[in-house]
Design an enzyme around this catalytic site. Structure first.
Site, PDB file in Angstrom:
ATOM      1  N   GLN A   1      16.223  34.998  11.543  1.00 14.92           N
ATOM      2  CA  GLN A   1      17.596  34.547  11.292  1.00 14.92           C
ATOM      3  C   GLN A   1      18.178  33.875  12.526  1.00 14.92           C
ATOM      4  O   GLN A   1      19.261  33.291  12.457  1.00 14.92           O
ATOM      5  CB  GLN A   1      18.476  35.736  10.918  1.00 14.92           C
ATOM      6  N   ASN A   2      17.487  33.970  13.654  1.00 14.35           N
ATOM      7  CA  ASN A   2      18.004  33.447  14.914  1.00 14.35           C
ATOM      8  C   ASN A   2      17.854  31.935  14.985  1.00 14.35           C
ATOM      9  O   ASN A   2      16.908  31.364  14.440  1.00 14.35           O
ATOM     10  CB  ASN A   2      17.289  34.107  16.089  1.00 14.35           C
ATOM     11  N   VAL A   3      18.782  31.306  15.684  1.00 13.19           N
ATOM     12  CA  VAL A   3      18.790  29.844  15.793  1.00 13.19           C
ATOM     13  C   VAL A   3      18.498  29.389  17.219  1.00 13.19           C
ATOM     14  O   VAL A   3      18.718  28.230  17.554  1.00 13.19           O
ATOM     15  CB  VAL A   3      20.157  29.282  15.319  1.00 13.19           C
ATOM     16  N   ASP A   4      17.978  30.317  18.049  1.00 11.35           N
ATOM     17  CA  ASP A   4      17.767  30.025  19.470  1.00 11.35           C
ATOM     18  C   ASP A   4      16.402  29.442  19.793  1.00 11.35           C
ATOM     19  O   ASP A   4      16.158  28.990  20.907  1.00 11.35           O
ATOM     20  CB  ASP A   4      18.002  31.281  20.318  1.00 11.35           C
TER      21      ASP A   4
ATOM     22  N   HIS B   1      17.971  30.342   9.171  1.00  8.26           N
ATOM     23  CA  HIS B   1      19.328  29.805   9.322  1.00  8.26           C
ATOM     24  C   HIS B   1      19.373  28.566  10.207  1.00  8.26           C
ATOM     25  O   HIS B   1      20.443  28.176  10.674  1.00  8.26           O
ATOM     26  CB  HIS B   1      20.255  30.890   9.869  1.00  8.26           C
TER      27      HIS B   1
ATOM     28  N   CYS C   1      23.429  14.117  11.180  1.00 10.22           N
ATOM     29  CA  CYS C   1      24.566  13.381  10.643  1.00 10.22           C
ATOM     30  C   CYS C   1      24.827  13.819   9.207  1.00 10.22           C
ATOM     31  O   CYS C   1      23.906  13.864   8.381  1.00 10.22           O
ATOM     32  CB  CYS C   1      24.304  11.881  10.706  1.00 10.22           C
TER      33      CYS C   1
ATOM     34  N   CYS D   1      27.950   9.110  14.388  1.00 12.63           N
ATOM     35  CA  CYS D   1      26.603   8.575  14.185  1.00 12.63           C
ATOM     36  C   CYS D   1      26.594   7.070  14.442  1.00 12.63           C
ATOM     37  O   CYS D   1      27.436   6.343  13.891  1.00 12.63           O
ATOM     38  CB  CYS D   1      26.150   8.882  12.762  1.00 12.63           C
TER      39      CYS D   1
ATOM     40  N   ASN E   1      15.418  49.217  14.078  1.00 15.48           N
ATOM     41  CA  ASN E   1      16.749  48.746  14.457  1.00 15.48           C
ATOM     42  C   ASN E   1      17.583  49.928  14.904  1.00 15.48           C
ATOM     43  O   ASN E   1      17.624  50.956  14.226  1.00 15.48           O
ATOM     44  CB  ASN E   1      17.438  48.061  13.271  1.00 15.48           C
TER      45      ASN E   1
END
Length: 311
Positions: free
Chosen positions: A127-130, A145, A153, A214, A280
């Site tokens: 789920q991380n966007v890093d 995600h 754009c 853009c 967790n």
């Protein structure tokens, strides 16, 4: 500037009342899980696995939503439709993306990469966007995600690296770039939030911030991530289900599973009778679905397990 819509952050699951001791027997139990399903274990990770890399989480003991109850995330429809919301987002991201890009993979990321390379793990949904799983060497990774590494754009769909977009922001906002340099020299970087966001100093106003359009269609950009109120793309959702279908077991680490896009994968695995292990430190939405729940941090389990399986 029109105020952002106020939303109540839900699903702040309870903090742990007890801690699972990480003993040699427990590590052997997890090793047996990998041996039993060798090559067909699927990982599912969340913000908790990147906390040791210095990236804040959302719902952990010191998470943004728990500590800062008034925190207002940007909503998808605001970013798409409102100039003021785009100014707010890009101004905060202008500062926040820099420390996010400095983050390095930690032992959990490296353990997942090693488990895949040694053919105990067949893939990973994060789920991380890093981008830290990929940076650590994991290959079969689905970024559920999205990623902060690119912008897109909204008009023509053209993609650009976030690095290049940052350089364009700096050229448009030289006074903000100079303020950042002053903060770095003074050692007073702003309070970080998840996903490359920060708290701006009170003397900075979003209304003065400029963002590029853009060059192809003059449309507006947004990061290639799923914001609150947005939806996971159909192709990504379908691939996430296929990855569960192709697995024999699911290992969940560092997430409360508060987002349905992640929790439904746990339900999908259990509906197929597959083993689900959750690591967790804190309550999760999937605790009732787990065949084994370890109430401890992933960094205390995954690296030693990878080492034991290596030996």
């Amino acid at each position: 500037m029109a105020p952002s819509a106020r939303i109540k952050i839900k699903n702040l699951y309870g903090l742990p009342k007890a801690h699972t001791p990480v003993t040699a027997a427990l590590l052997e139990t997890v090793c047996d899980f990998f041996r039993r399903h060798q090559g067909r274990v699927l990982g599912l990770t969340g913000a908790g696995v990147s906390v040791p890399s210095g990236i804040p989480d959302y719902r952990g003991a010191h998470g943004t939503y728990r500590v800062h109850g008034e925190y207002t995330p940007i909503l998808h429809h605001e970013l798409v439709t409102q100039h003021a919301s785009r100014q707010r987002y890009w101004a905060r991201s202008f500062f926040g993306i820099r420390p996010a890009f400095r983050a390095e993979p930690n032992g959990i990321h490296r353990a997942f990469a090693e488990l895949e390379a040694s053919q105990y793990l067949h893939g990973l949904i994060t789920q991380n966007v890093d981008g830290l799983h990929l940076q650590a060497g994991s290959r079969n990774v689905l970024e559920l995600h999205g990623t902060l590494k690119r912008v897109q754009c909204l008009g023509c769909g053209s993609l650009e690296s976030r690095d290049e977009f940052q350089r364009r922001l700096e050229r448009l906002n030289p006074e903000w770039a100079e303020f950042w340099r002053q903060m770095v020299r003074s050692g007073e970087e702003p309070q970080r939030r998840p996903d490359g966001d920060v708290d701006l100093p009170p003397n900075l106003q979003y209304g003065s911030f400029k963002y590029p359009q853009c060059p192809h269609c003059h449309g507006h950009y947004m990061p290639t991530v799923v914001f609150f109120g947005g939806n996971v793309a159909d192709a990504v959702r379908s691939r996430s289900y296929r990855m569960v279908d192709e697995s024999a077991a699911l290992l969940v680490c560092g997430t409360s599973l508060a987002t349905f896009s992640a929790y439904r994968l746990v339900r999908h695995a259990r509906e197929q009778g597959k083993e689900v292990v959750i690591v967790n430190y804190g309550e999760t939405r999937g605790d009732g679905d787990a065949t084994l729940k370890l109430e401890t941090a992933a960094e205390d389990v995954l690296p030693p397990v990878a080492a034991k399986l290596r030996s």
